[in-house]
Design a protein around this motif. Structure first.
Motif, PDB file in Angstrom:
ATOM      1  N   ASN A  83       0.817  -1.211   0.000  1.00 37.13           N
ATOM      2  CA  ASN A  83       0.000   0.000   0.000  1.00 37.13           C
ATOM      3  C   ASN A  83       0.855   1.266   0.000  1.00 37.13           C
ATOM      4  O   ASN A  83       1.998   1.264   0.440  1.00 37.13           O
ATOM      5  CB  ASN A  83      -0.924   0.003   1.224  1.00 37.13           C
ATOM      6  N   THR A 141       2.295  -1.740   5.303  1.00 33.03           N
ATOM      7  CA  THR A 141       1.137  -2.632   5.243  1.00 33.03           C
ATOM      8  C   THR A 141       0.991  -3.237   3.855  1.00 33.03           C
ATOM      9  O   THR A 141       1.300  -2.604   2.847  1.00 33.03           O
ATOM     10  CB  THR A 141      -0.171  -1.911   5.618  1.00 33.03           C
ATOM     11  N   ASN A 145      -1.745  -6.039   1.548  1.00 33.69           N
ATOM     12  CA  ASN A 145      -2.971  -6.830   1.477  1.00 33.69           C
ATOM     13  C   ASN A 145      -2.658  -8.113   0.725  1.00 33.69           C
ATOM     14  O   ASN A 145      -1.957  -8.088  -0.292  1.00 33.69           O
ATOM     15  CB  ASN A 145      -4.095  -6.058   0.789  1.00 33.69           C
ATOM     16  N   ARG A 166      -5.645 -15.603   7.117  1.00 38.51           N
ATOM     17  CA  ARG A 166      -4.669 -14.650   7.636  1.00 38.51           C
ATOM     18  C   ARG A 166      -4.006 -15.196   8.895  1.00 38.51           C
ATOM     19  O   ARG A 166      -2.794 -15.018   9.092  1.00 38.51           O
ATOM     20  CB  ARG A 166      -5.341 -13.304   7.912  1.00 38.51           C
ATOM     21  N   SER A 177     -12.856  -3.678   2.950  1.00 35.88           N
ATOM     22  CA  SER A 177     -12.069  -4.449   1.991  1.00 35.88           C
ATOM     23  C   SER A 177     -10.602  -4.485   2.405  1.00 35.88           C
ATOM     24  O   SER A 177      -9.952  -5.543   2.359  1.00 35.88           O
ATOM     25  CB  SER A 177     -12.208  -3.849   0.592  1.00 35.88           C
ATOM     26  N   TYR A 178     -10.079  -3.352   2.814  1.00 40.97           N
ATOM     27  CA  TYR A 178      -8.689  -3.299   3.280  1.00 40.97           C
ATOM     28  C   TYR A 178      -8.502  -4.158   4.521  1.00 40.97           C
ATOM     29  O   TYR A 178      -7.566  -4.966   4.600  1.00 40.97           O
ATOM     30  CB  TYR A 178      -8.297  -1.853   3.576  1.00 40.97           C
ATOM     31  N   TYR A 179      -9.383  -4.008   5.472  1.00 40.14           N
ATOM     32  CA  TYR A 179      -9.245  -4.682   6.763  1.00 40.14           C
ATOM     33  C   TYR A 179      -9.230  -6.204   6.625  1.00 40.14           C
ATOM     34  O   TYR A 179      -8.472  -6.895   7.322  1.00 40.14           O
ATOM     35  CB  TYR A 179     -10.366  -4.250   7.705  1.00 40.14           C
ATOM     36  N   GLN A 180     -10.044  -6.735   5.741  1.00 41.07           N
ATOM     37  CA  GLN A 180     -10.209  -8.184   5.656  1.00 41.07           C
ATOM     38  C   GLN A 180      -8.934  -8.924   5.261  1.00 41.07           C
ATOM     39  O   GLN A 180      -8.790 -10.112   5.557  1.00 41.07           O
ATOM     40  CB  GLN A 180     -11.329  -8.520   4.668  1.00 41.07           C
ATOM     41  N   SER A 181      -7.982  -8.233   4.629  1.00 38.11           N
ATOM     42  CA  SER A 181      -6.784  -8.946   4.165  1.00 38.11           C
ATOM     43  C   SER A 181      -5.480  -8.209   4.460  1.00 38.11           C
ATOM     44  O   SER A 181      -4.442  -8.549   3.903  1.00 38.11           O
ATOM     45  CB  SER A 181      -6.880  -9.201   2.654  1.00 38.11           C
ATOM     46  N   CYS A 182      -5.521  -7.197   5.339  1.00 37.28           N
ATOM     47  CA  CYS A 182      -4.317  -6.402   5.592  1.00 37.28           C
ATOM     48  C   CYS A 182      -3.387  -7.080   6.582  1.00 37.28           C
ATOM     49  O   CYS A 182      -3.809  -7.909   7.392  1.00 37.28           O
ATOM     50  CB  CYS A 182      -4.689  -5.008   6.091  1.00 37.28           C
TER      51      CYS A 182
END
Length: 396
Positions: free
Chosen positions: A293, A309, A311, A321, A364-369
């Motif tokens: 990112n 960070t 993803n 994760r 969307s970011y949170y789910q795979s960061c």
């Protein structure tokens, strides 16, 4: 490739001269409420180009007293990003104010300018705007200042000491905000152990911040009751007045000594972090299932590089994760999630009718960061170890 020490996502670097600076204060006459705090404040002011710097016990304390100085209270509202540590929103709640959240921008991961503008137009009761400079990349403060109008703007720059706005000015100079808050937690580029600072160019706000930092107590003769503070022309040296309900949010001289020593190294520390980010960027650009990112050259040039960070395309590689985190831990690599969004926290779920559907970019970011190691003394071979370990784990 193996490493000899655990690689946390972030860690402090305290060197011999930092230790000696602290020892010098410990051997002196004042270890708190002494001159070293003022020296540290002047050094911060000079570094960022602000008129005032008010040192506090933590960035959370700084955000709190900034919100008080901004006039937040029950019946008023503040707005911030959902992608931040809970302290950003909590500072508003400490004042009894309502908290509004708006989604982030997919490229910068900072508060979405368009969504913020719509919220401000829709809700004139919002009186404080708190952009968060996520991972060290400053938000578009010129635009935020313009659309905020006469609202108070408080920058949560906990990640961004040493970063610069698009115009090239240092974050914290006061060009686009009323107050700016920095953090000196050990995972930040410089540390005082715990600690923070609020910068401002407004004399009145600076005066309020200093009062709220120290129990609301006033000692300046010009603000005291002359009938109580003087005997004839003599100022009573012991006299003070509690004029507001304040807090004990002071930084000690011990901490300030460490901060002064560390501040002299900040540019070197950030350059090291930039170099680490460049190595990661180059390596991950060739991997199809990892997206780094904030990788544009302009972003990297301006950022304070607090976090790195990525993803990960979890569904495509067939791993969760948690599985990746556990595998990395076996390689002595520590990671973290920055952050569980504010709207997912039980306290804020009960407080407001937030829905994940209102924040599609953040969600969307949170789910795979995942945040991976970046800190001042992370060596090149350790960076390569992180890269090679991720390649092994994520290879499909």
């Amino acid at each position: 490739m193996t490493v000899s020490r655990p690689l946390n996502y972030g860690r402090h670097l305290v060197e011999d001269d930092d230790i000696q600076a602290v020892v010098s204060v410990l051997k002196g006459d004042l270890i708190t409420q002494g001159p070293t705090v003022e020296r540290f404040e002047r050094a911060i002011s000079d570094y960022v180009g602000a008129k005032h710097a008010i040192a506090v016990s933590s960035a959370t304390a700084g955000l709190h007293i900034a919100c008080i100085a901004a006039g937040l209270e029950p019946g008023k509202k503040g707005i911030t990003s959902p992608l931040t540590f809970v302290a950003s929103a909590n500072a508003m709640r400490y004042c009894g104010a309502a908290v509004k959240l708006v989604d982030i921008d997919a490229e910068t991961l900072n508060i979405s300018f368009k969504e913020l503008q719509l919220s401000l137009e829709d809700d004139p009761e919002i009186s404080v705007v708190m952009p968060v400079h996520f991972a060290g990349l400053p938000a578009d403060m010129q635009k935020i200042r313009k659309i905020s109008g006469d609202r108070i703007v408080i920058e949560d720059a906990s990640h961004a000491l040493g970063a610069r706005y698009e115009c090239g000015s240092p974050v914290g100079c006061g060009k686009y905000s009323d107050m700016c808050v920095f953090s000196f937690h050990p995972v930040k580029p410089i540390t005082t152990g715990e600690g923070g600072v609020v910068t401002t160019n407004d004399d009145d706000l600076a005066h309020k911040l200093r009062l709220f930092r120290t129990h609301g107590i006033e000692r300046d003769p010009q603000y005291l009751d002359p009938d109580e503070a003087f005997e004839g022309d003599d100022r009573l040296p012991w006299y003070y007045e509690q004029q507001h309900l304040g807090f004990n949010y002071r930084l000690t001289d011990i901490q300030a000594a460490l901060g002064l020593s560390q501040l002299a190294k900040l540019d070197r520390f950030i350059e090291t972090r930039k170099n680490i980010a460049r190595q990661y960027d180059e390596a991950f650009s060739a991997l199809p299932f990892i997206k780094a990112n904030q990788t544009s050259e302009a972003f990297r040039r301006r950022s304070g590089h607090h976090l790195y960070t990525v993803n990960i395309a979890l569904e495509k590689i067939g791993l969760t994760r948690l599985e990746i985190v556990k595998k990395l831990y076996q390689f002595k690599i520590g990671t973290q999630i920055h952050y569980i969004p504010i709207y997912r926290q039980p306290y804020y779920k009960e407080l407001s009718p937030f829905s994940v559907l209102d924040f599609p970019v953040t969600e969307s970011y949170y789910q795979s960061c995942l945040s991976i190691p970046i800190f001042q003394d992370l060596q090149d071979q350790e960076v390569r170890h992180v890269i090679e370990s991720l390649k092994k784990i994520i290879s499909v």
